[in-house]
Design an enzyme around this catalytic site. Structure first.
Site, PDB file in Angstrom:
ATOM      1  N   ARG A  14      44.016  17.688   0.336  1.00 47.30           N
ATOM      2  CA  ARG A  14      43.153  17.812   1.527  1.00 47.30           C
ATOM      3  C   ARG A  14      43.981  17.820   2.815  1.00 47.30           C
ATOM      4  O   ARG A  14      44.128  18.848   3.454  1.00 47.30           O
ATOM      5  CB  ARG A  14      42.123  16.670   1.531  1.00 47.30           C
ATOM      6  N   ASP A  15      44.591  16.689   3.147  1.00 50.25           N
ATOM      7  CA  ASP A  15      45.321  16.605   4.416  1.00 50.25           C
ATOM      8  C   ASP A  15      46.478  17.602   4.409  1.00 50.25           C
ATOM      9  O   ASP A  15      46.769  18.258   5.413  1.00 50.25           O
ATOM     10  CB  ASP A  15      45.856  15.172   4.607  1.00 50.25           C
ATOM     11  N   HIS A 205      47.791   5.159   6.509  1.00 49.46           N
ATOM     12  CA  HIS A 205      47.790   6.624   6.404  1.00 49.46           C
ATOM     13  C   HIS A 205      48.748   7.132   7.483  1.00 49.46           C
ATOM     14  O   HIS A 205      48.342   7.408   8.613  1.00 49.46           O
ATOM     15  CB  HIS A 205      46.354   7.130   6.620  1.00 49.46           C
ATOM     16  N   HIS A 207      51.496   9.652   9.011  1.00 49.68           N
ATOM     17  CA  HIS A 207      52.190  10.950   9.020  1.00 49.68           C
ATOM     18  C   HIS A 207      53.654  10.709   9.390  1.00 49.68           C
ATOM     19  O   HIS A 207      53.984   9.705  10.024  1.00 49.68           O
ATOM     20  CB  HIS A 207      51.492  11.911   9.995  1.00 49.68           C
ATOM     21  N   CYS A 238      47.690  18.073  10.840  1.00 56.10           N
ATOM     22  CA  CYS A 238      46.278  18.064  11.209  1.00 56.10           C
ATOM     23  C   CYS A 238      46.053  19.219  12.163  1.00 56.10           C
ATOM     24  O   CYS A 238      46.757  19.363  13.151  1.00 56.10           O
ATOM     25  CB  CYS A 238      45.903  16.737  11.884  1.00 56.10           C
ATOM     26  N   ASN A 247      51.881  13.925   5.849  1.00 57.27           N
ATOM     27  CA  ASN A 247      51.961  12.487   5.576  1.00 57.27           C
ATOM     28  C   ASN A 247      53.306  12.213   4.920  1.00 57.27           C
ATOM     29  O   ASN A 247      53.970  13.112   4.421  1.00 57.27           O
ATOM     30  CB  ASN A 247      50.872  12.086   4.570  1.00 57.27           C
TER      31      ASN A 247
HETATM   32  P1  HMG Z   1      29.909  21.260  15.528  1.00 55.96           P
HETATM   33  O1  HMG Z   1      30.199  22.686  15.861  1.00 55.96           O
HETATM   34  O2  HMG Z   1      29.715  20.294  16.665  1.00 55.96           O
HETATM   35  O3  HMG Z   1      28.689  21.119  14.502  1.00 55.96           O
HETATM   36  O4  HMG Z   1      31.069  20.721  14.603  1.00 55.96           O
HETATM   37  P2  HMG Z   1      27.228  21.668  14.497  1.00 55.96           P
HETATM   38  O5  HMG Z   1      26.417  20.624  13.809  1.00 55.96           O
HETATM   39  O6  HMG Z   1      26.802  22.110  15.869  1.00 55.96           O
HETATM   40  O7  HMG Z   1      27.311  22.952  13.516  1.00 55.96           O
HETATM   41  C1  HMG Z   1      27.967  24.138  13.885  1.00 55.96           C
HETATM   42  C2  HMG Z   1      28.051  25.050  12.669  1.00 55.96           C
HETATM   43  O8  HMG Z   1      28.817  24.457  11.638  1.00 55.96           O
HETATM   44  C3  HMG Z   1      26.700  25.339  12.050  1.00 55.96           C
HETATM   45  O9  HMG Z   1      26.787  26.618  11.452  1.00 55.96           O
HETATM   46  C4  HMG Z   1      26.604  24.314  10.956  1.00 55.96           C
HETATM   47  O10 HMG Z   1      25.725  24.665   9.918  1.00 55.96           O
HETATM   48  C5  HMG Z   1      28.012  24.259  10.465  1.00 55.96           C
HETATM   49  P3  HMG Z   1      26.179  27.927  12.178  1.00 55.96           P
HETATM   50  O11 HMG Z   1      24.733  27.596  12.404  1.00 55.96           O
HETATM   51  O12 HMG Z   1      26.941  28.083  13.482  1.00 55.96           O
HETATM   52  O13 HMG Z   1      26.439  29.026  11.192  1.00 55.96           O
HETATM   53  N1  HMG Z   1      28.371  22.955   9.875  1.00 55.96           N
HETATM   54  C6  HMG Z   1      28.894  22.788   8.664  1.00 55.96           C
HETATM   55  N2  HMG Z   1      29.234  23.652   7.701  1.00 55.96           N
HETATM   56  C7  HMG Z   1      29.754  23.145   6.552  1.00 55.96           C
HETATM   57  N3  HMG Z   1      29.970  21.825   6.365  1.00 55.96           N
HETATM   58  C8  HMG Z   1      29.632  20.936   7.320  1.00 55.96           C
HETATM   59  C9  HMG Z   1      29.084  21.413   8.523  1.00 55.96           C
HETATM   60  N4  HMG Z   1      28.665  20.800   9.646  1.00 55.96           N
HETATM   61  C10 HMG Z   1      28.228  21.751  10.465  1.00 55.96           C
HETATM   62  N5  HMG Z   1      29.859  19.632   7.108  1.00 55.96           N
HETATM   63  C11 HMG Z   1      31.897  19.310  12.865  1.00 55.96           C
HETATM   64  C12 HMG Z   1      31.078  19.384  14.145  1.00 55.96           C
HETATM   65  C13 HMG Z   1      32.126  17.849  12.544  1.00 55.96           C
HETATM   66  C14 HMG Z   1      31.128  19.977  11.734  1.00 55.96           C
HETATM   67  C15 HMG Z   1      33.226  20.065  13.091  1.00 55.96           C
HETATM   68  O14 HMG Z   1      33.821  19.553  14.244  1.00 55.96           O
HETATM   69  C16 HMG Z   1      34.185  19.919  11.936  1.00 55.96           C
HETATM   70  O15 HMG Z   1      33.962  20.458  10.874  1.00 55.96           O
HETATM   71  N6  HMG Z   1      35.274  19.186  12.155  1.00 55.96           N
HETATM   72  C17 HMG Z   1      36.216  18.877  11.081  1.00 55.96           C
HETATM   73  C18 HMG Z   1      37.602  18.948  11.585  1.00 55.96           C
HETATM   74  C19 HMG Z   1      38.541  18.595  10.485  1.00 55.96           C
HETATM   75  O16 HMG Z   1      38.290  18.810   9.312  1.00 55.96           O
HETATM   76  N7  HMG Z   1      39.699  18.033  10.882  1.00 55.96           N
HETATM   77  C20 HMG Z   1      40.723  17.664   9.965  1.00 55.96           C
HETATM   78  C21 HMG Z   1      40.389  16.455   9.156  1.00 55.96           C
HETATM   79  S1  HMG Z   1      40.598  14.907  10.038  1.00 55.96           S
HETATM   80  C22 HMG Z   1      42.250  14.515   9.809  1.00 55.96           C
HETATM   81  O17 HMG Z   1      43.018  15.308   9.301  1.00 55.96           O
HETATM   82  C23 HMG Z   1      42.716  13.110  10.150  1.00 55.96           C
HETATM   83  C24 HMG Z   1      42.901  12.229   8.917  1.00 55.96           C
HETATM   84  O18 HMG Z   1      43.828  12.787   8.000  1.00 55.96           O
HETATM   85  C25 HMG Z   1      43.402  10.826   9.348  1.00 55.96           C
HETATM   86  C26 HMG Z   1      44.641  10.878  10.245  1.00 55.96           C
HETATM   87  O19 HMG Z   1      45.640  11.521   9.893  1.00 55.96           O
HETATM   88  O20 HMG Z   1      44.554  10.264  11.308  1.00 55.96           O
HETATM   89  C27 HMG Z   1      41.572  12.019   8.161  1.00 55.96           C
HETATM   90 MG    MG Z   2      45.959  12.675   8.156  1.00 55.56          MG
END
Ligand code: HMG
Ligand code: MG
Length: 296
Positions: A14-15, A205, A207, A238, A247
């Protein structure tokens, strides 16, 4: 007081792969299966996020449906909202994770809402997961620094961690998203969080952007933490933290822990093979020093 056993939570699929465009679903499945063969018991296999935001994870449903499950292994997924949770449950994820941040700017860039809004959004996710007997992990990002705000107050990290824990997360993973921490401040941060969340419910966690992750983990192990997230071959970064590298490599972590007499249940040689194969599929060198040394 070092634990005599450490549980490794593998986040490479995933990450690691959330930044990679050229990975086929078949390559991802092979990686997950090889990690299982190497004895990894907890694998973050994908994320149910908006495919517009992170297209690399758009095949997560296929991954969960197609993977050859091994008994005793937990396959988990990120779920930022109720829609993500529903998709994850439908695809058969064993466990899910909500992911918040200790930085307002990072929260906004990563999940398009403030910290407070994210907590509101997580509440129904938690409720629905609990109703389906699915455990929820909680991430706090930017615990040792933010790409947009710089230093982050330890009190804010502890505040967000406590909220997620009290909300029902069974474990809180503390993310040094951009790998800027150093051993003393990493340990101080964990000690501060451990005042509000039991230390046996915390995970690290880290990186490895600045090459400090292993040193930081060693310093934090002294607090009694016994769950560590890592990424095979050091894959990743990320998409919302420019310049963040992967990581800590799982191979490097396992080598250090085994050398200290700490059990992980992982076969290092098989793990290194898994890392080599995905590195080959990506057409790049293995990011684990230990994996490179084993090969030479
Ligand atoms: P948004 O645009 O504010 O959401 O995004 P929305 O509710 O307004 O929806 C917009 C569109 O997305 C809609 O589709 C929804 O249906 C769709 P449209 O009508 O335009 O066709 N949608 C989805 N589709 C599939 N699955 C869903 C989903 N939700 C909405 N779950 C949202 C808000 C949270 C969805 C967006 O910002 C997002 O997906 N963000 C994820 C970003 C991400 O994955 N980042 C990386 C992971 S975090 C990380 O790596 C850190 C970590 O490792 C820890 C660390 O290292 O610190 C965990
Ligand atoms: Mg991470």
């Amino acid at each position: 007081m070092f634990a005599d056993k450490v549980s490794i939570f593998e986040v490479g699929p995933r990450d690691g792969l959330q930044n990679e465009v050229a990975v086929t679903t078949a390559d991802k499945l092979r990686l997950i299966e090889q990690l299982a063969q190497a004895g990894v018991k907890r694998i973050e296999a994908g994320s149910f996020v908006s495919p517009k935001w992170v297209p690399q994870m758009a095949d997560s449903g296929d991954i969960f449906r197609q993977l050859q499950r091994v008994d005793g292994i937990t396959y988990s997924a990120l779920t930022p909202n109720l829609k993500g949770l529903e998709l994850a449950l439908d695809a058969g994820a064993d466990e899910v994770a909500i992911f918040g941040a200790a930085s307002q700017s990072f929260s906004q860039k990563n999940i398009n809402c403030s910290i407070e809004e994210s907590i509101e959004r997580f509440a129904p996710v938690m409720q629905a997961a609990q109703a389906n007997n699915v455990r929820v992990r909680g991430y706090v990002s930017c615990v040792l620094g933010c790409p947009y705000e710089g230093d982050i107050a330890v009190a804010e990290v502890a505040r967000v961690a406590e909220i997620l824990y009290k909300m029902g997360c069974y474990e809180i993973s503390l993310g040094d998203t951009i790998g800027v921490g150093t051993p003393h401040n990493a340990r101080r941060m964990v000690e501060a969080v451990a005042e509000v969340v039991p230390v046996d419910k915390l995970a690290l966690h880290f990186h490895d952007t600045y090459g400090q992750a292993l040193a930081n983990i060693l310093a934090c192990l002294a607090t009694g933490v016994s769950v560590i997230d890592s990424s095979v071959a050091g894959l990743g970064g990320c998409p919302y933290a420019k310049g963040a590298s992967g990581n800590l490599a799982t191979e490097d972590l396992v080598y250090m822990l085994h050398g200290m007499g700490i059990d992980t249940g992982i076969d290092l040689a098989l793990l290194a093979q898994a890392g080599d194969q995905i590195s080959q599929a990506l057409g790049r060198n293995n990011g684990s020093k230990v994996a490179q040394a084993i090969k030479n």
